[in-house]
Write an enzyme that holds these catalytic residues in place. Structure first.
Site, PDB file in Angstrom:
ATOM      1  N   HIS A   1      -2.756   7.005   2.786  1.00  0.00           N
ATOM      2  CA  HIS A   1      -3.294   5.747   2.267  1.00  0.00           C
ATOM      3  C   HIS A   1      -4.602   5.467   3.000  1.00  0.00           C
ATOM      4  O   HIS A   1      -4.683   5.593   4.217  1.00  0.00           O
ATOM      5  CB  HIS A   1      -2.285   4.628   2.495  1.00  0.00           C
ATOM      6  CG  HIS A   1      -2.880   3.273   2.313  1.00  0.00           C
ATOM      7  ND1 HIS A   1      -3.609   2.947   1.186  1.00  0.00           N
ATOM      8  CD2 HIS A   1      -2.893   2.172   3.111  1.00  0.00           C
ATOM      9  CE1 HIS A   1      -4.033   1.704   1.309  1.00  0.00           C
ATOM     10  NE2 HIS A   1      -3.610   1.211   2.459  1.00  0.00           N
TER      11      HIS A   1
ATOM     12  N   CYS B   1       0.816  -1.225   0.000  1.00  0.00           N
ATOM     13  CA  CYS B   1       0.000   0.000   0.000  1.00  0.00           C
ATOM     14  C   CYS B   1       0.848   1.274   0.000  1.00  0.00           C
ATOM     15  O   CYS B   1       0.309   2.369  -0.152  1.00  0.00           O
ATOM     16  CB  CYS B   1      -0.955  -0.006   1.191  1.00  0.00           C
ATOM     17  SG  CYS B   1      -2.049  -1.421   1.205  1.00  0.00           S
TER      18      CYS B   1
ATOM     19  N   ASN C   1     -10.105  -0.118   0.809  1.00  0.00           N
ATOM     20  CA  ASN C   1      -8.653   0.020   0.716  1.00  0.00           C
ATOM     21  C   ASN C   1      -8.216  -0.471  -0.671  1.00  0.00           C
ATOM     22  O   ASN C   1      -8.287  -1.660  -0.953  1.00  0.00           O
ATOM     23  CB  ASN C   1      -8.012  -0.815   1.831  1.00  0.00           C
ATOM     24  CG  ASN C   1      -6.496  -0.809   1.796  1.00  0.00           C
ATOM     25  OD1 ASN C   1      -5.887  -0.470   0.785  1.00  0.00           O
ATOM     26  ND2 ASN C   1      -5.884  -1.211   2.895  1.00  0.00           N
TER      27      ASN C   1
HETATM   28  N1  COA Z   1     -17.741  -8.681  10.436  1.00  0.00           N
HETATM   29  C1  COA Z   1     -18.091  -9.042  11.669  1.00  0.00           C
HETATM   30  N2  COA Z   1     -17.219  -9.459  12.599  1.00  0.00           N
HETATM   31  C2  COA Z   1     -15.925  -9.520  12.232  1.00  0.00           C
HETATM   32  C3  COA Z   1     -15.480  -9.159  10.954  1.00  0.00           C
HETATM   33  C4  COA Z   1     -16.453  -8.740  10.039  1.00  0.00           C
HETATM   34  N3  COA Z   1     -16.147  -8.355   8.784  1.00  0.00           N
HETATM   35  N4  COA Z   1     -14.146  -9.317  10.904  1.00  0.00           N
HETATM   36  C5  COA Z   1     -13.745  -9.761  12.107  1.00  0.00           C
HETATM   37  N5  COA Z   1     -14.832  -9.885  12.920  1.00  0.00           N
HETATM   38  C6  COA Z   1     -14.889 -10.346  14.295  1.00  0.00           C
HETATM   39  C7  COA Z   1     -13.736 -11.241  14.665  1.00  0.00           C
HETATM   40  O1  COA Z   1     -13.974 -12.575  14.263  1.00  0.00           O
HETATM   41  C8  COA Z   1     -13.715 -11.077  16.147  1.00  0.00           C
HETATM   42  O2  COA Z   1     -14.723 -11.878  16.698  1.00  0.00           O
HETATM   43  P1  COA Z   1     -14.475 -12.638  18.110  1.00  0.00           P
HETATM   44  O3  COA Z   1     -14.278 -11.532  19.109  1.00  0.00           O
HETATM   45  O4  COA Z   1     -15.724 -13.400  18.265  1.00  0.00           O
HETATM   46  O5  COA Z   1     -13.249 -13.466  17.896  1.00  0.00           O
HETATM   47  C9  COA Z   1     -14.126  -9.614  16.354  1.00  0.00           C
HETATM   48  O6  COA Z   1     -14.782  -9.224  15.148  1.00  0.00           O
HETATM   49  C10 COA Z   1     -12.971  -8.678  16.600  1.00  0.00           C
HETATM   50  O7  COA Z   1     -11.973  -8.986  15.648  1.00  0.00           O
HETATM   51  P2  COA Z   1     -10.650  -8.181  15.576  1.00  0.00           P
HETATM   52  O8  COA Z   1      -9.768  -8.759  14.513  1.00  0.00           O
HETATM   53  O9  COA Z   1     -10.101  -8.041  16.956  1.00  0.00           O
HETATM   54  O10 COA Z   1     -11.218  -6.759  15.092  1.00  0.00           O
HETATM   55  P3  COA Z   1     -10.487  -5.397  14.997  1.00  0.00           P
HETATM   56  O11 COA Z   1     -11.148  -4.416  15.831  1.00  0.00           O
HETATM   57  O12 COA Z   1      -8.988  -5.541  15.107  1.00  0.00           O
HETATM   58  O13 COA Z   1     -10.798  -5.009  13.480  1.00  0.00           O
HETATM   59  C11 COA Z   1      -9.731  -4.919  11.369  1.00  0.00           C
HETATM   60  C12 COA Z   1     -10.320  -5.823  12.427  1.00  0.00           C
HETATM   61  C13 COA Z   1      -9.165  -5.818  10.263  1.00  0.00           C
HETATM   62  C14 COA Z   1     -10.831  -4.043  10.809  1.00  0.00           C
HETATM   63  C15 COA Z   1      -8.630  -4.032  11.996  1.00  0.00           C
HETATM   64  O14 COA Z   1      -7.731  -4.837  12.720  1.00  0.00           O
HETATM   65  C16 COA Z   1      -7.876  -3.248  10.982  1.00  0.00           C
HETATM   66  O15 COA Z   1      -8.435  -2.441  10.274  1.00  0.00           O
HETATM   67  N6  COA Z   1      -6.542  -3.436  10.926  1.00  0.00           N
HETATM   68  C17 COA Z   1      -5.734  -2.737   9.961  1.00  0.00           C
HETATM   69  C18 COA Z   1      -5.907  -3.376   8.634  1.00  0.00           C
HETATM   70  C19 COA Z   1      -5.359  -2.552   7.534  1.00  0.00           C
HETATM   71  O16 COA Z   1      -5.498  -1.350   7.534  1.00  0.00           O
HETATM   72  N7  COA Z   1      -4.733  -3.205   6.565  1.00  0.00           N
HETATM   73  C20 COA Z   1      -4.179  -2.593   5.423  1.00  0.00           C
HETATM   74  C21 COA Z   1      -2.986  -1.820   5.790  1.00  0.00           C
HETATM   75  S1  COA Z   1      -2.137  -1.327   4.396  1.00  0.00           S
END
Ligand code: COA
Length: 356
Positions: free
Chosen positions: A271, A112, A301
């Site tokens: 980004h 990215c 994204n």
């Molecule tokens: N819909 C519903 N629930 C979801 C889900 C979705 N699309 N994706 C994950 N969950 C659930 C998980 O399974 C987890 O459930 P559990 O508590 O029963 O295990 C819960 O939501 C929390 O998951 P978690 O991974 O801790 O969520 P989070 O708050 O970290 O959010 C992201 C997940 C991916 C949105 C977040 O970590 C993020 O944006 N990270 C950066 C990613 C990014 O920017 N990448 C590109 C960079 S270049």
């Protein structure tokens, strides 16, 4: 030695929009969860007749037209993508043929951060006298490498392309500082094994069970590699922390290199990864969250394409004016990060070249 400025921007956006509500139809997720955790409401998905070449050509066409430059006057093309249409040859060479351009043409992969890397490479090649008019392109078809059963990744990514035309300008204007960096220790945090020489695309098997649930035209996206995991995977939590840290560090480093305060920067075009990442960075930097341009709500994204698409939209919305200080900042797979600080120069008059 003169400066180098962005003289025109363009974007290529797939026709098909996939809303969070559409995802609810086949995935254990909800519009509310996706909006509250990421800010994303919809993303674009390239249809079977769209690819990086067609999207990039739309973006390049707009950038050239707005800069008043012909394709034949371009003598460098740098393309950033993590999802090239094919392994060989580079997308940049195909664009060169289509645009009737000349000079060096190359693809780079910095996840990215790709557009920032490509911009800095073009900037330095131009400063070194290798080229005088460059097209810098960020383009992705990420929806073809995400696993549409994996709700932690597929809700985040989208497709698109953006382009910028670089040309000479007076010293002290245009790109006035650029920074790039990488930390290979984080190479496992965002990865996709499919399509490389170690996991050739010729190993592709049939459609993944359940694909028939997806709305048209998505079923063509779902292929598996006979038990080997080819899809884009990500450690979301680690990436989140990394992103906030590196975004803040990049903004501070660029301001300090240029001898300006963060409060002097009119707009930061980051980004587009997650609205919460941007809110956390704004808080840590002590700037209003409106300092960050956002359009992730509509595109998700789009990796290397997100910054040039956002820049094009910020310009079109009249949010950038002649003389403004603007920061472009990216972070992503690798792990990589980087940015550029620009003193915006109106795109119409190109020194020693054509004018619109
Ligand atoms: N819909 C519903 N629930 C979801 C889900 C979705 N699309 N994706 C994950 N969950 C659930 C998980 O399974 C987890 O459930 P559990 O508590 O029963 O295990 C819960 O939501 C929390 O998951 P978690 O991974 O801790 O969520 P989070 O708050 O970290 O959010 C992201 C997940 C991916 C949105 C977040 O970590 C993020 O944006 N990270 C950066 C990613 C990014 O920017 N990448 C590109 C960079 S270049």
């Amino acid at each position: 030695m003169g400066g180098i400025a962005i003289k025109g921007c363009g974007k290529g956006i797939p026709r098909y929009s996939l809303h969070n509500r559409d995802l609810e139809e086949f995935l254990d997720t909800s519009h509310d969860w996706i909006v509250s955790r990421t800010g994303i409401e919809e993303r674009r998905v390239a249809a079977p007749d769209e690819d990086n070449v067609s999207l990039s050509l739309l973006a390049c066409g707009q950038a050239l037209e707005r800069a008043g430059v012909e394709g034949r006057d371009v003598d460098l093309i740098v393309v950033a993508t993590a999802t090239p249409d094919r392994m060989v040859p580079s997308l940049a060479c195909t664009l060169q043929r289509e645009l009737g351009s000349r000079g060096p043409a190359l693809d780079i992969n910095a996840g990215c951060s790709g557009f920032i890397y490509a911009l800095a490479i073009a900037f330095h090649l131009m400063r070194g006298g290798i080229a005088t008019r460059a097209l810098v392109v960020g383009t992705e078809t990420l929806t073809r490498i995400v696993d549409w059963r994996d709700r932690s990744t597929c809700v985040i990514f989208g497709d698109g392309a953006g382009a910028a035309l670089l040309a000479p300008c007076p010293e002290g204007e245009g790109i006035i500082a650029a920074s790039l960096d990488a930390l290979g220790e984080g190479d496992g945090l965002i990865r996709a094994e499919g399509g490389g020489a170690r996991m050739m695309a010729s190993l592709a098997g049939g459609l993944v069970p359940g694909n028939h649930l997806l709305p048209s035209p998505l079923p063509h996206l779902h292929r598996t590699w006979n038990g080997i995991d080819p899809f884009l995977r990500m450690d979301g939590k680690e990436v989140f922390k990394f992103a906030v840290n590196k975004l803040c560090a990049t903004v501070k480093e660029l301001c300090s290199a240029a001898g300006v305060g963060t409060e002097e920067v009119s707009l930061i075009i980051p980004h587009q990864a997650n609205l919460r990442i941007l809110a956390a960075a704004a808080e840590r930097l002590g700037v209003p969250k409106e300092s960050f341009f956002t359009n992730i709500q509509r595109y998700g994204n789009t990796s290397a394409a997100s910054i040039p698409i956002a820049l094009e939209e910020a310009l079109r919305a009249g949010m950038i004016r002649e003389g403004d200080l603007v920061i472009l900042a990216g972070f992503g797979a690798g792990m990589t990060w980087g940015g550029a600080l620009l003193r915006w120069q109106d795109g119409q008059a190109i020194e020693g070249g054509r004018t619109a």
